[in-house]
Structure formats: C-alpha cells, structure tokens
Design a protein around this motif. Structure first.
Motif: not given
Lengths: 348, 465
Positions: A309, A313, A323-324, A326-328, A334-335, A337-338, A341
């Motif tokens: 991750a 970035y 990355l965004r 994936s975060a969604s 997602a975890r 990535a969030g 970020l």
C-alpha cells in the motif's frame, strides 16, 4: 576444625580481605585522581600547542618535552582524538607528528602484545595511518586468533583501501561461520572502488550466504549500474536473506532495469522478500508493478500488505487512484488501503 | 525444658540439627552461587573489548546501526513527561523514533504532551499483533516527525508496551520507564551486541544506576553524587550487586533471565512471536525474557540474550520504607508468577542451561530462599539459646546470613572500581564501602521479610501494583 567452623572462619576472612582491598583501592583512587587532574592540565596545555604546531608556530622539541615518561600515551590519545576531528592536510600533519614523536612505533610494538585488548587499542591508534609498512603490519593481524582484533584490522585496512584479495578476507575473517558483525558491511562498502570485479565474482563463488549478502550490499551502494545484472541474478538464491538483500541493493541503485527482479520478488514464497520487493518498487518508481502490488494488498502477511500500500502511494497519481479504488471495496485489501491513505493524508 | 538425657530430647535435638542443616545448606548454596557469579563477572569484565568514546562509536556504527523505536509507557507523568521526551529526542543515534503511550492517565499527561510538542491527531496503519486495550487516538508533531503519542485506555505497563510494539515499524524496540533517565549514548552502546551478532541476538540489557543524590537537569544527569539518606545508599550497593555481578555472570553463561523494565532493547519480531508482554503478571520484564528463552529453545533457535556492563540508564529509587517494601513485595510476586508460569522449564534438559542454571537460581534465590532464610533468623538463634544446637551451627548461620554478604557486597564495589570507576570521589567510595558492610546487618533482612510478604501476596492471588 569442622565444616561449620570453617564456614565462619572463611566468611570472616573473605569479608575482612575484601574490605582491606576496597580501602586500598580508595587510596589508589586518590592517586589516580591526582594523575587525572595532572593529565587534564597537560591536555589543556597540549591541545593549543599541537594546533599551533600545525600552523608552524611551535617547534617539535616543545611537544617532545611532553612525551617523557607516561607522556607518550597521553600524547597518543590526544592526537588520536584530534585526528578524528580534522581532515586533509591537518590530518596528514598530525600523523607526521605521531611519527616524529615515536608514537607510531609504540603502537606498532603493541600490535604484538599478548593481550587482545592491547592489540585492538594499537590498531585503533594506527587506523588513520596509511604508510605501507604500517598497513603491512596491520594486515598480519587478519590472521590474529582473536576475532575482534581480526575485524578491527580489516576495518583499518579497508579505510585505506588496502585490504587485498576479497576472497582471502572472507576466508581469514571466517565470514558467515565465525564472524557476522554488521561492521563487515562498512568494510565491504569500502571495497567497491578497487574491488568491484572481485565482489561480483564472490556472488558466484562457493562462499557462505553471509559473504554474498555483504557483496550485494556493497555493490548496491557502488552507484555502478553495470553491476545490476549480477545483483539481479541473486534473486534466484536459496537463502531468503540473500534475496532480501538483492532487492535492497536494487532499491539503492534506483534503476528501472530492476523491474523483472522486483516482479519476481513480489511473488516470492517468503514474506520478507515480498515486502522488500514492494518497498523497492515504490522507491524506484516502477509503475509496471501496480497490478502485482494490488494483488499483494490481500497478502497473508501484514508487512507485505502495508509495504505494498505504501509503494502504491509512492508511485504517484496512478498508484494513489488504484489505492483509493481498493479502499472503497470490502476486503482485507480495502482495510490496509484505507489505513495507509488515512495515514498519509493525516501527515500531509 | 525436657531432660537432656530423655529420648524425647535426643529426638528434638536431632530434629533441630536436621532443620538447621537444611537452612545452612541452602544458605551455603546461595552464597556459593554469589561467589561463582563474582568470579565470572570479574573474568568477563577483564576480557571485554575496550570501551570506545561516543564519537568513535558514532564513526564505527553510524552507517550500520539498526533503527529503534523507544517505547515510553506513561501513566500520570504530567510533571516529568515533557522533559523526559525532550531528553529522549536529543539522544545520539542515527535512526530512531519515540512512541509515548499514555496509558489512560488520570492527570494531564496527554494535554502536557499536546501543548509542549504542538501535537495533532494523525492516523497510523498498524496490525494488532500483540494484545492491548483500545487506542483512543494517535498524535504526531509537526516539529518532530519521529515522535508519536498514543492515547489508550488504561491497561497497565505491559499493555502500554504492547500498544507501542504494534505501532512500531522498526526492527528493534527499547522498552523503558517514562521516568528513566537515559544517557545520550545509551542506544549506541546498547545496540552493539545486535551489530556484532545480528542474526542471533534477541535482546540486550544494560546497567541501571540509582539517580538519587545526582544533579539532574532537563532529563540529564549533570553531576554524579551520593544520596544523604541510608535507604537509597543501600539500594546503590544492591544495584551494583545485581547488575555488575549477577547479570554479567548470567549473561556470560547464556542464562540471563532478567532485563530490567527500566531499559532494555528487544528484537521486535521475537517479542511479537512470544505474544509481547504478558498482562497476568507484575513481573512482565522477567516473564518476557523467560518467554523468549522458552520460545527459542522450543524452536531450537540459535540465539543470545546479551548484557552490556556500561551504565546507560538512571532510575529514582524509593526513599521510604513503605514505598520500598511495596516495590520489593511486588518484585517478589512478579518473580514467583513468572517462575510458576514457566515451571516446566525447571531442571528440564530440553531447556538446557536456562532450565538447569537460570531456573535453578530462581528456585533457590527467589522461590525457596526468602522464607527459609526468614525462618532461620528466628529458629537458629532460638535453638542455640535452648541448647539444642552447638555454637558451630549458630556461627555458620551468622556467617552465611550476614558475614559472607559483606564479602559479596564489597566485592561488587571492588569490581566497579577496578573496571568501570563511575563512583566520582574517593570519599564516595568510603561511604559506599561502609554501606556495603552495614546493609548486611538489618537492611538485607528487612528485604527478606518484604520478599516473604510478596510470597504471601502471591499465595493470596493479589494482582494490584
């Protein structure tokens, strides 16, 4: 006298003897403190005198007066301290001063001392002297029975790039079997200017993995892109430590030619290698690794997920966008990535 | 009293001799252990490599050091936490960060930190690799990128350290107390064993010294000195004995079972593998080392737990009997909790010298030593006074319980003076010599009583600090 009585007598005797020794040491301390005060005074006098000598304002004989009796040791210590804080011509002049005052000769004879700590101290005192005869004498200590002395000798020689064949060094220091100190990294890094070819050869030689790791690390810091292929080939080595160091070295060189090796590293069976490959991808800016990095966001190792991750970035706009995305989603990817970020944005 | 010619008296006398022999034998073994420790510590100190000046260490190691996270658990440290953090920020070490963990303080610890370092909330990605209470917030400083403050619910020192471990991303971490005063070159010195043997070293301990009596300014020891009061003086001698003699000796034998909670350097990966610091003990420092030994030996790993004799950290010791008694009872309880938790290691060949020597030592010195010695203080003089024991027994007990201790304590001081010479003045040496003699007549015995109190608390299942 039975055993019980003996216990009493021995205890009383030991207690009494220890008290007497301690009192004697207290008396000795008084003398030592007097000596220390004297040394401090001499040091305070000598430092400006030595500096003035370097400027040509003081004659050698004035300094020679201070080397009588125990003075040579004090002078040696003082000049050694000064040596570490000056460079160039002043350093040369200080070494010349040591030579003229006979302090180098004292250190040279201490190289033969039966105590390892004395031999080590002598190497320390000579470590900034680059006279060939001095270096030859230090080189003899590569075969010293004490590993610390051998290491110090190698270190002193490497400073002056006077170490000799690399393979001999590996054998003499017993790298990977007896000697594993990280100080070896400094020694090997000093070898890159004169011994690049030998370091490359070492990668194919039958030597312990630890020696190969040192060679890879040194080559990675050489700034020489011609060694990239040789380093990259080590990604196939059996030892994961060698593979990790391969990727670290490629990250140091920051050359896009590392791409295939990094891709392979991202698919390695060992988590430490995958995590290092991710960091390497981010550092070099290898955008072609983005699909693999995204895959690694679901890795079973936290460190691989985190480093992947972070790498995404670091890869800029495209990486951050992915990355965004994936975060969604709702997954382990997602975890992480969030989290990354959020961390990066909170620090921005 | 019974007629000396009656058979009952003979039985009584035989029983008295037997009990006294057991007490004396145990005292003899304990003192033998101390004597052996002294010998080994002396040998180790004589043969250690020369201590380099900090500039030279920097020159040697600055390119090859391993990054470290300093974990600082803080509970109600409002008064001192800011100056402690400031002095930690000034440490001489190439790459390190500081993670202060506010463990649910009731006072203004967090607000003092926020104000002093202009902290603001940040996010930090971390995995809960070891267990701890929930984190309420993480703060960073715009002026000090390597300072992180974690605010979490109260869970105790172990819990706070575990939170710090989870947030750390460095290969090594240094566990310390918020009020520890750390020498500026402490990390550079303590990391040396990791640099010399990077594949094997799992943890490194160092000498902790008593700061009472020294002049401290801005979290730094400016001038060395001795305290005026006797209680801290006794503890100075005690610390010398513990650190300069026992720890060096056990480390040489590769059976070191304790790295002080005030300052210790650990490989993060190893600490995580053993589950971090345990919550169910007040001796979390001892227990962590036992867990590391156990884990490494069960996994047949080649590893080292090292110790450096150089003093790198200073700590304030209790100045009142009540405070000291509570501390010593707690330490005893911690030792017993750790011992019984890992009792299967005792004399178990699977755990090599740690099981045989390290655990054997804990058994004799910490587990059975205190109650037996306390019984001896009352029983042997009484039995002698009643004529059930000869004078030889009484003298042997006196020798082992009082006189031999003088030799051990004074010899620790001799080691200090011969090899480290950190006691500033000859007059201080005289004071400490007197203290080393006196502490064996009263202080050590009170200490033993507190340890028995700790035993009692352990049996009652006490959990509080």
């Amino acid at each position: 006298m039975n055993f019980l009585q003996l216990l009493w007598v021995v205890s009383v005797a030991l207690a009494a003897v220890s008290i007497v020794i301690m009192l004697a040491l207290t008396v000795r301390r008084v003398t030592l403190m007097r000596q220390r005060r004297h040394d401090t005074k001499i040091r305070a006098e000598l430092t400006p005198l030595i500096l003035r000598y370097l400027d040509g304002d003081v004659a050698l004989d004035v300094l020679r007066e201070y080397t009588r009796g125990q003075g040579s040791e004090l002078m040696g210590e003082l000049v050694a301290d000064l040596l570490y804080s000056v460079r160039g011509g002043d350093r040369e002049n200080l070494i010349e001063l040591l030579r003229r005052l006979g302090i180098i000769e004292l250190h040279l004879s201490a190289l033969q001392h039966r105590t390892a700590t004395k031999r080590a101290a002598a190497i320390f005192g000579l470590s900034l002297v680059d006279d060939p005869p001095v270096l030859d004498r230090i080189r003899d200590l590569l075969g010293d029975p004490d590993p610390d002395v051998r290491l110090l000798a190698a270190q002193a020689l490497s400073k002056h790039r006077a170490i000799g064949p690399v393979r001999v060094l590996v054998d003499k220091l017993q790298i990977g079997t007896v000697e594993n100190s990280r100080v070896l990294r400094t020694i090997f890094r000093n070898l890159t200017r004169k011994h690049t070819d030998e370091l490359v050869e070492l990668l194919d030689d039958d030597v312990p993995a630890a020696a190969k790791i040192l060679a890879i690390d040194a080559l990675g810091r050489s700034g020489n892109f011609a060694v990239i292929d040789a380093i990259s080939a080590m990604i196939a080595h059996d030892s994961e430590d060698v593979r990790v160091m391969t990727l670290r070295a490629l990250a140091e060189l920051e050359h896009p030619k590392a791409l295939p090796t990094v891709m392979r590293g991202l698919d390695d069976e060992h988590a430490a290698v995958r995590a290092t490959a991710a960091t390497c991808a981010g550092r070099i800016g290898l955008t072609d690794t983005i699909p693999l990095l995204l895959k690694r966001l679901d890795d079973n190792s936290w460190w691989v997920r985190l480093r992947s991750a972070e790498a995404l970035y670091k890869l800029g706009e495209t990486g951050i966008k992915r990355l965004r995305d994936s975060a969604s989603m709702s997954s382990e990817a997602a975890r992480v990535a969030g989290l990354v970020l959020a961390e990066k944005e909170s620090l921005a | 009293m019974t007629d000396p010619s009656a058979p009952a008296y003979a039985y009584l006398q035989a029983a008295a001799v037997l009990i006294s022999a057991i007490i004396i034998a145990l005292g003899f073994i304990q003192n033998l252990i101390y004597a052996v420790q002294l010998g080994i510590a002396y040998w180790a100190l004589r043969h250690r490599p020369p201590v380099s000046k900090v500039q030279r260490l920097w020159g040697l190691y600055s390119d090859i050091t391993m990054p470290i996270s300093l974990l600082v658990p803080a509970y109600n440290e409002e008064v001192s936490v800011v100056s402690s953090v400031r002095s930690l920020l000034a440490l001489h070490y190439p790459v390190f960060d500081i993670i202060v963990v506010n463990d649910g303080s009731q006072d203004g610890t967090l607000s003092a930190l926020i104000e002093a370092f202009e902290l603001r909330p940040i996010q930090r990605a971390y995995e809960q690799e070891v267990r701890h209470a929930p984190i309420r917030g993480i703060y960073g400083s715009p002026h000090h990128a390597d300072l992180i403050v974690v605010d979490k619910e109260n869970g105790g020192k172990s819990d706070a350290l575990n939170a710090g471990i989870n947030l750390s991303r460095r290969p090594l971490f240094c566990a310390m107390d918020a009020d520890s005063i750390v020498e500026s070159d402490a990390l550079l010195r303590t990391v040396q064993p990791f640099l010399e043997d990077p594949d094997r070293v799992a943890a490194v301990g160092a000498t902790i010294r008593v700061v009472n009596g020294c002049t401290v300014r801005e979290g730094r020891v400016m001038e060395l000195g001795l305290p005026k009061a006797m209680l801290p003086l006794f503890q100075i001698v005690e610390y010398l004995r513990a650190f300069l003699m026992a720890r060096i000796a056990w480390s040489e034998l590769r059976t070191l079972t304790l790295i002080s909670g005030a300052f210790g350097l650990f490989r993060r990966q190893v600490a995580v593998a053993v589950g971090g610091f345990s919550h169910d003990t007040v001796g979390e420092d001892l227990e962590l080392i036992l867990k590391i030994h156990r884990y490494m030996l069960e996994h047949r790993a080649d590893y080292l737990i090292s110790y450096i004799p150089e003093p790198v950290c200073w700590t304030e010791v209790p100045t009142t009997l009540g405070e000291l008694g509570r501390q010593r009872a707690r330490w005893q309880r911690g030792a017993l909790e750790a011992f019984f938790k890992h009792k299967r290691m005792l004399f178990n060949p699977r755990y090599g010298r740690v099981g045989m020597l390290g655990f054997g030592n804990i058994l004799i010195v910490d587990v059975i030593g205190p109650p037996i010695e306390l019984i001896g203080y009352f029983l042997i003089p009484a039995l002698w006074a009643l004529g059930l024991l000869s004078l030889a027994y009484f003298l042997a007990f006196l020798a082992l319980a009082f006189i031999f201790g003088v030799f051990v304590s004074v010899s620790s001081l001799i080691l200090e003076e011969l090899e480290l010479r950190r006691v500033p003045r000859p007059s201080d040496l005289l004071i400490l010599t007197g203290t080393a003699v006196l502490e064996n007549f009263g202080y050590r015995q009170i200490n033993n009583f507190w340890r028995v109190v700790g035993w009692w608390q352990f049996l009652r299942g006490a959990k509080s600090w």
